[in-house]
Enzyme design. Structure first.
Site, PDB file in Angstrom:
ATOM      1  N   LYS A 203      26.997 122.248  84.794  1.00 59.62           N
ATOM      2  CA  LYS A 203      25.904 122.181  83.821  1.00 59.62           C
ATOM      3  C   LYS A 203      26.461 121.912  82.418  1.00 59.62           C
ATOM      4  O   LYS A 203      27.416 122.557  81.990  1.00 59.62           O
ATOM      5  CB  LYS A 203      25.108 123.488  83.834  1.00 59.62           C
ATOM      6  CG  LYS A 203      23.920 123.502  82.915  1.00 59.62           C
ATOM      7  CD  LYS A 203      23.025 124.716  83.192  1.00 59.62           C
ATOM      8  CE  LYS A 203      21.891 124.795  82.191  1.00 59.62           C
ATOM      9  NZ  LYS A 203      21.080 123.578  82.114  1.00 59.62           N
TER      10      LYS A 203
ATOM     11  N   ALA B  63       9.355 120.299  80.441  1.00 62.13           N
ATOM     12  CA  ALA B  63       9.364 121.685  80.935  1.00 62.13           C
ATOM     13  C   ALA B  63      10.815 122.108  81.166  1.00 62.13           C
ATOM     14  O   ALA B  63      11.534 121.443  81.899  1.00 62.13           O
ATOM     15  CB  ALA B  63       8.563 121.801  82.226  1.00 62.13           C
TER      16      ALA B  63
ATOM     17  N   THR C  19      14.896 117.246  81.750  1.00 62.08           N
ATOM     18  CA  THR C  19      16.161 117.277  81.002  1.00 62.08           C
ATOM     19  C   THR C  19      16.049 118.279  79.853  1.00 62.08           C
ATOM     20  O   THR C  19      15.011 118.361  79.189  1.00 62.08           O
ATOM     21  CB  THR C  19      16.480 115.865  80.462  1.00 62.08           C
ATOM     22  OG1 THR C  19      16.443 114.960  81.555  1.00 62.08           O
ATOM     23  CG2 THR C  19      17.845 115.831  79.799  1.00 62.08           C
TER      24      THR C  19
ATOM     25  N   HIS D 245      24.472 129.782  86.304  1.00 62.55           N
ATOM     26  CA  HIS D 245      24.328 128.408  86.809  1.00 62.55           C
ATOM     27  C   HIS D 245      25.629 127.900  87.416  1.00 62.55           C
ATOM     28  O   HIS D 245      26.697 128.463  87.199  1.00 62.55           O
ATOM     29  CB  HIS D 245      23.913 127.465  85.675  1.00 62.55           C
ATOM     30  CG  HIS D 245      22.471 127.564  85.297  1.00 62.55           C
ATOM     31  ND1 HIS D 245      21.983 128.540  84.464  1.00 62.55           N
ATOM     32  CD2 HIS D 245      21.397 126.814  85.667  1.00 62.55           C
ATOM     33  CE1 HIS D 245      20.672 128.386  84.312  1.00 62.55           C
ATOM     34  NE2 HIS D 245      20.291 127.349  85.041  1.00 62.55           N
TER      35      HIS D 245
HETATM   36  N1  NAI Z   1      13.539 121.428  83.991  1.00 60.91           N
HETATM   37  C1  NAI Z   1      14.050 121.774  85.156  1.00 60.91           C
HETATM   38  O1  NAI Z   1      13.374 122.331  86.050  1.00 60.91           O
HETATM   39  C2  NAI Z   1      15.487 121.437  85.443  1.00 60.91           C
HETATM   40  C3  NAI Z   1      16.213 120.796  84.493  1.00 60.91           C
HETATM   41  N2  NAI Z   1      17.480 120.395  84.749  1.00 60.91           N
HETATM   42  C4  NAI Z   1      18.114 119.597  83.717  1.00 60.91           C
HETATM   43  O2  NAI Z   1      18.065 118.232  84.139  1.00 60.91           O
HETATM   44  C5  NAI Z   1      19.202 117.530  83.650  1.00 60.91           C
HETATM   45  C6  NAI Z   1      19.923 116.887  84.821  1.00 60.91           C
HETATM   46  O3  NAI Z   1      20.436 117.883  85.676  1.00 60.91           O
HETATM   47  P1  NAI Z   1      21.251 117.486  87.005  1.00 60.91           P
HETATM   48  O4  NAI Z   1      20.396 116.695  87.917  1.00 60.91           O
HETATM   49  O5  NAI Z   1      21.873 118.748  87.493  1.00 60.91           O
HETATM   50  O6  NAI Z   1      22.392 116.549  86.380  1.00 60.91           O
HETATM   51  P2  NAI Z   1      23.242 115.400  87.092  1.00 60.91           P
HETATM   52  O7  NAI Z   1      24.431 115.178  86.197  1.00 60.91           O
HETATM   53  O8  NAI Z   1      23.469 115.718  88.507  1.00 60.91           O
HETATM   54  O9  NAI Z   1      22.267 114.130  87.032  1.00 60.91           O
HETATM   55  C7  NAI Z   1      22.013 113.396  85.885  1.00 60.91           C
HETATM   56  C8  NAI Z   1      21.927 111.931  86.311  1.00 60.91           C
HETATM   57  O10 NAI Z   1      21.497 111.168  85.193  1.00 60.91           O
HETATM   58  C9  NAI Z   1      22.224 109.970  85.199  1.00 60.91           C
HETATM   59  N3  NAI Z   1      22.162 109.338  83.878  1.00 60.91           N
HETATM   60  C10 NAI Z   1      22.979 109.504  82.818  1.00 60.91           C
HETATM   61  N4  NAI Z   1      22.604 108.719  81.798  1.00 60.91           N
HETATM   62  C11 NAI Z   1      21.498 108.046  82.222  1.00 60.91           C
HETATM   63  C12 NAI Z   1      20.634 107.105  81.619  1.00 60.91           C
HETATM   64  N5  NAI Z   1      20.829 106.673  80.362  1.00 60.91           N
HETATM   65  N6  NAI Z   1      19.581 106.618  82.339  1.00 60.91           N
HETATM   66  C13 NAI Z   1      19.378 107.027  83.612  1.00 60.91           C
HETATM   67  N7  NAI Z   1      20.183 107.928  84.239  1.00 60.91           N
HETATM   68  C14 NAI Z   1      21.214 108.436  83.542  1.00 60.91           C
HETATM   69  C15 NAI Z   1      23.617 110.382  85.637  1.00 60.91           C
HETATM   70  O11 NAI Z   1      24.412 109.262  86.071  1.00 60.91           O
HETATM   71  C16 NAI Z   1      23.288 111.349  86.754  1.00 60.91           C
HETATM   72  O12 NAI Z   1      23.157 110.671  87.997  1.00 60.91           O
HETATM   73  C17 NAI Z   1      20.013 118.568  82.855  1.00 60.91           C
HETATM   74  O13 NAI Z   1      19.651 118.505  81.487  1.00 60.91           O
HETATM   75  C18 NAI Z   1      19.551 119.896  83.455  1.00 60.91           C
HETATM   76  O14 NAI Z   1      19.701 120.978  82.574  1.00 60.91           O
HETATM   77  C19 NAI Z   1      18.081 120.645  85.947  1.00 60.91           C
HETATM   78  C20 NAI Z   1      17.416 121.332  86.911  1.00 60.91           C
HETATM   79  C21 NAI Z   1      16.046 121.763  86.762  1.00 60.91           C
HETATM   80  O1  LIG Z   2      21.089 122.379  84.765  1.00 62.55           O
HETATM   81  C1  LIG Z   2      20.467 123.025  85.649  1.00 62.55           C
HETATM   82  O2  LIG Z   2      20.875 123.134  86.802  1.00 62.55           O
HETATM   83  C2  LIG Z   2      19.202 123.647  85.270  1.00 62.55           C
HETATM   84  N1  LIG Z   2      18.705 123.414  84.086  1.00 62.55           N
HETATM   85  C3  LIG Z   2      17.496 123.913  83.557  1.00 62.55           C
HETATM   86  C4  LIG Z   2      17.775 124.828  82.377  1.00 62.55           C
HETATM   87  O3  LIG Z   2      18.678 124.527  81.570  1.00 62.55           O
HETATM   88  O4  LIG Z   2      17.086 125.831  82.226  1.00 62.55           O
HETATM   89  C5  LIG Z   2      16.600 124.530  84.614  1.00 62.55           C
HETATM   90  C6  LIG Z   2      17.341 125.300  85.669  1.00 62.55           C
HETATM   91  O5  LIG Z   2      17.856 126.451  85.094  1.00 62.55           O
HETATM   92  C7  LIG Z   2      18.449 124.440  86.268  1.00 62.55           C
END
Ligand code: NAI
Ligand SMILES: O=C(O)C1=N[C@H](C(=O)O)C[C@H](O)C1
Length: 247
Positions: A136, A102, A76, A132
């Site tokens: 997002k 990360a 996150t 993206h």
């Molecule tokens: N570090 C990395 O490699 C990556 C990071 N991200 C980040 O991960 C986060 C999630 O991204 P997505 O999966 O695309 O979002 P998404 O919106 O598809 O999934 C988030 C999930 O968390 C749930 N949620 C909300 N509040 C919650 C709580 N209190 N407890 C448990 N679950 C809860 C939501 O209902 C939803 O199912 C974002 O901050 C994004 O930027 C996304 C992709 C890769």
């Molecule tokens: O929200 C996403 O999708 C992603 N979030 C991460 C970021 O904010 O860098 C990682 C990746 O870019 C996907």
């Protein structure tokens, strides 16, 4: 290792649950999403969690995990200096517990950031374009913010001069946001997943370093690596690099 996933029904959480479920050495014991009780993690005996939720809820999740001695592998985004300090404070009371945060778990993205930082001192100009999906929540992306920080640090260490820019008049936002002196531009386009270009320029040449996550499975090898090595890294680790033995 028994693993719980927070954000289990989200875009990345779904891919992580599938990946963890396929591993012989990992057992998926809790799938937690919004509205579910965090106590599930304790009841199921989770030793580590993976968190892909939302910047507004991640700190509450991490406080619970640290208080219960549960390691955390966190994708996150939305962290800042105040949040790092808060995490370090909580972890000081929980020796042995590891939290890895990360901004990007894809191996290619980690290398893209590293190559950009390595190249940055050799060019006058450098800007970052992150692209993206439009669902997002945060901008700029965590990856872009970290890339900018790494590039800025590399330029400072090398004594690089200021980045040339003669703009004296511009519509607000036309030159993007500034992160540690580096311009970052964000695009939100239906059909995209997660992409980034770092464009560097010098007299008569440019170098473009681009990474594309075409599918969210791109994040799962880094998450699995984080789970397998988290016990070796008590305290707070920011970025996957040490887990890849890159530092
Ligand atoms: N570090 C990395 O490699 C990556 C990071 N991200 C980040 O991960 C986060 C999630 O991204 P997505 O999966 O695309 O979002 P998404 O919106 O598809 O999934 C988030 C999930 O968390 C749930 N949620 C909300 N509040 C919650 C709580 N209190 N407890 C448990 N679950 C809860 C939501 O209902 C939803 O199912 C974002 O901050 C994004 O930027 C996304 C992709 C890769
Ligand atoms: O929200 C996403 O999708 C992603 N979030 C991460 C970021 O904010 O860098 C990682 C990746 O870019 C996907």
């Amino acid at each position: 290792m028994k693993v719980g996933v927070l954000g289990a029904r989200g875009r990345v959480g779904t891919a992580v649950c599938l990946a963890v479920g396929e591993q012989d050495d990992l057992e998926l014991v809790a799938e937690v999403d919004a509205g579910d009780a965090l106590e599930q993690l304790v009841e199921s005996g989770a030793e580590a969690v993976v968190d892909f939720t939302h910047p507004d809820v991640v700190m509450e999740n991490l406080r619970f995990c640290i208080e219960h001695g549960i390691h955390a592998v966190v994708g996150t985004t939305g962290f800042d200096d105040a949040r790092w300090d808060q995490l370090r404070g909580w972890l000081a009371e929980a020796p042995g517990t590891g939290v890895l945060v990360a901004p990007n778990f894809s191996i290619g993205a980690v290398l893209m950031m590293r190559f950009a930082a390595e190249a940055a001192p050799y060019f006058e100009s450098v800007e970052i374009v992150e692209l993206h999906h439009p669902d997002k929540a945060d901008a700029p992306s965590g990856t872009a913010a970290r890339t900018a920080a790494l590039v800025a640090a590399a330029r400072r260490a090398a004594g690089s001069g200021p980045i040339p820019d003669a703009t004296t008049s511009a519509l607000e936002g036309a030159r993007g946001a500034e992160v540690e002196g580096i311009r970052v531009h964000g695009l939100r386009i239906r059909g995209l997943v997660a992409h980034q270009e770092v464009i560097l320029g010098g007299p008569g040449e440019t170098l473009t370093i681009r990474h594309d996550s075409l599918d969210r499975v791109s994040f799962t090898p880094g998450v699995l690596l984080g789970l397998r090595r988290i016990r070796e890294f008590p305290g707070l680790t920011v970025g996957l690099e040490p887990f890849l033995d890159l530092d």
